[in-house]
Design an enzyme around this catalytic site. Structure first.
Site, short mmCIF file in Angstrom:
data_model
loop_
_atom_site.label_atom_id
_atom_site.label_comp_id
_atom_site.label_asym_id
_atom_site.label_seq_id
_atom_site.Cartn_x
_atom_site.Cartn_y
_atom_site.Cartn_z
N HIS A 199 1.27 -20.23 -11.25
CA HIS A 199 0.59 -19.19 -12.07
C HIS A 199 0.25 -17.96 -11.22
CE1 HIS A 199 -0.07 -22.45 -15.01
NE2 HIS A 199 -0.36 -23.16 -13.93
N SER A 240 9.02 7.96 0.73
CA SER A 240 8.76 8.77 -0.44
C SER A 240 8.81 10.23 -0.02
CB SER A 240 7.38 8.42 -1.00
OG SER A 240 6.88 9.52 -1.75
N LYS A 281 4.35 5.89 2.44
CA LYS A 281 5.05 4.87 1.67
C LYS A 281 6.35 4.39 2.29
CE LYS A 281 4.86 4.21 -2.62
NZ LYS A 281 5.19 4.37 -4.03
N GLU A 284 14.39 -3.88 -5.20
CA GLU A 284 14.20 -3.48 -6.60
C GLU A 284 15.54 -3.34 -7.32
OE1 GLU A 284 10.45 -0.61 -6.84
OE2 GLU A 284 11.71 -0.19 -5.12
#
Ligand code: ARG
Length: 471
Positions: free
Chosen positions: A157, A278, A284, A291
């Site tokens: 979970h 970024s 970043k 992804e």
């Protein structure tokens, strides 16, 4: 102008839109080498059976070799007016060798031809994917061996459940990719029958030898029913289905890498090679490769769904709808191949932060089960009662905002008087994982043995791969 290949009945050429919707050369040019291999096997058989003269067969075979070389060199001109790869090659053959080219299509149709070409293409794709999956498993098993004892939290979970090791986690994916390879092998075994010689749909009156062409093209046998031969695309559906399941595994793993790389988790840093910065936020580091692997599952599963829908309700045998089988398949299997390469690179570069993972493994009372098990073993309590007592002890520790191992013996005895000092032996995360020695469990000794077993098995596969590529 009416079509050279089938224009006998036609007075005029196709409407421009008809040409555009009908042509498949824009994508089926990828079948060129398979088409040439199939035609060569066909023409050799036509000569062997006396259907074609040796001279004609030799001229055709030579012309086909030249066309293969032209395509490889990039000098071949593909024409949309010639619709597809089959007719492009045949037209070029006529330019090269004259009217004898027209004899190649004896006892054959584009229907068995395209079924053959696509089977050969999918078979090659399966073999290439198997090698890539092998490389990914190898990278995972090596990393797992190096991290057989690196403790991390195991989740259910998405909540800290019990400590596990990083090596154990990676080996879970080795199992998944092993099943993917096995599914692709199964698909390959059923695929490996030759449809060539089914002709348009009914077979042919020429005395062809389908066993000979099947053997020459590396098939186990010819397909047994001519109608099925030209209308079956199960081999594509099975392959896309195996590819979709594999894409799901890659996508789940990518999601974990994305999570691990967040500053909040901080379990693993991404290598420069597989992340980007970024343009506006200098701090970043984005996990783009992970992804994209996660995202590409969409188009792979989409290709499977699209073809299932195309095939649904098609009557026997061939219908032009089936030309829609190719683009999605090319795209999906290319995407999967790219994902496997990217994932293999990411795994090689994945460096877990052992300290952070271990600290996280200890938080959230992840050794509560170890305490409950200790109560069962040492105090002979029924597990349900042990569970209840442990819950009260966890609540006590949580109230004090400390870990279980920081509670004093007296504090625990206030909940269960029979608890003794030995209990502290099971409360650390390292002790917890070391105790999970049941078969398939996360104990570092198990993980080490499993990683070694995988590496030995992969070594054996490597020998088989190199034997296969030599034969
Ligand atoms: N380009 C066609 C395809 O991919 C080849 C088969 C054409 N057969 C036919 N009867 N028109 O399906």
């Amino acid at each position: 102008m009416s079509n050279k290949m089938w224009g006998g009945r036609f007075a005029s050429g196709p409407d421009a839109i008809m040409e555009e919707i009908n042509a498949s050369i824009g994508f089926d040019y990828r079948l060129a080498q398979q088409d040439i291999a199939g035609s060569k096997a066909h023409v050799a058989m036509l000569a062997q059976t006396g259907i074609l003269s040796a001279d004609h067969a030799a001229a055709i075979a030579e012309g086909l070799s030249q066309i293969g070389a032209e395509i490889e060199a990039g000098t071949f001109t593909f024409s949309r007016a010639l619709e597809d790869i089959h007719m492009n090659i045949e037209a070029r053959l006529a330019e090269l060798i004259g009217p004898a080219a027209g004899r190649l299509h004896t006892a054959r149709s584009r229907n068995d031809q395209v079924a053959l070409d696509f089977r050969l293409w999918v078979r090659d794709a399966i073999d290439a994917l198997d090698r890539q999956l092998w490389a990914l498993q190898q990278a995972l098993a090596e990393k797992a061996l190096a991290h057989a004892a690196s403790v991390m939290p195991g989740f259910t979970h998405m909540q800290s459940a019990q400590p596990v090791t990083f090596g154990h986690h990676l080996l879970a994916y080795v199992e998944m990719f092993s099943r993917d390879r096995s599914r692709l092998r199964d698909a390959r075994a059923r695929l490996n029958e030759s449809p060539l010689g089914a002709a348009a749909l009914a077979g042919t009156s020429f005395p062809i030898d389908r066993n000979a062409t099947a053997k020459a093209l590396g098939f186990d046998r010819p397909t047994a029913n001519s109608l099925d031969s030209v209308s079956d695309r199960d081999f594509v559906l099975e392959t896309l289905s195996a590819a979709s399941i594999c894409a799901i595994h890659l996508s789940r793993f990518s999601e974990e890498i994305v999570l691990w790389a967040t500053p909040q988790f901080g379990f693993a840093a991404l290598s420069d090679k597989f992340s980007t910065g970024s343009s506006i936020m200098p701090q970043k580091r984005n996990p783009d490769a992970a992804e994209l692997v996660r995202g590409k599952a969409g188009r792979i599963i989409g290709a499977l769904n699209a073809l299932l829908i195309v095939m649904k309700g098609l009557p026997l045998t061939y219908s032009k709808d089936m030309q829609e089988d190719k683009e999605g398949t090319f795209d999906a299997l290319h995407a999967l191949s790219l994902c496997l390469a990217a994932m293999t690179g990411m795994v090689g570069d994945l460096e877990p932060d052992r300290k952070r993972m271990k600290a996280a493994a200890g938080s959230g009372y992840a050794t509560a089960t170890d305490l409950a098990d200790w109560l069962v073993r040492s105090l002979k309590l029924p597990f349900r009662e042990a569970h209840h007592i442990t819950g009260r002890i966890v609540a006590l520790a949580a109230g004090k905002k400390i870990g279980l191992e920081k509670l004093t013996l007296a504090e625990m005895q206030a909940v269960e008087p029979n608890i003794s000092a030995e209990v502290h032996a099971v409360l650390g995360v390292e002790k917890s994982v070391r105790s999970r020695t049941s078969y398939g469990g996360t104990a570092p000794s198990n993980v080490r043995a499993q990683a070694k077993r995988w590496l030995a098995r992969l070594e054996k596969d490597k020998v088989e791969h190199s034997n296969a590529s030599r034969s």
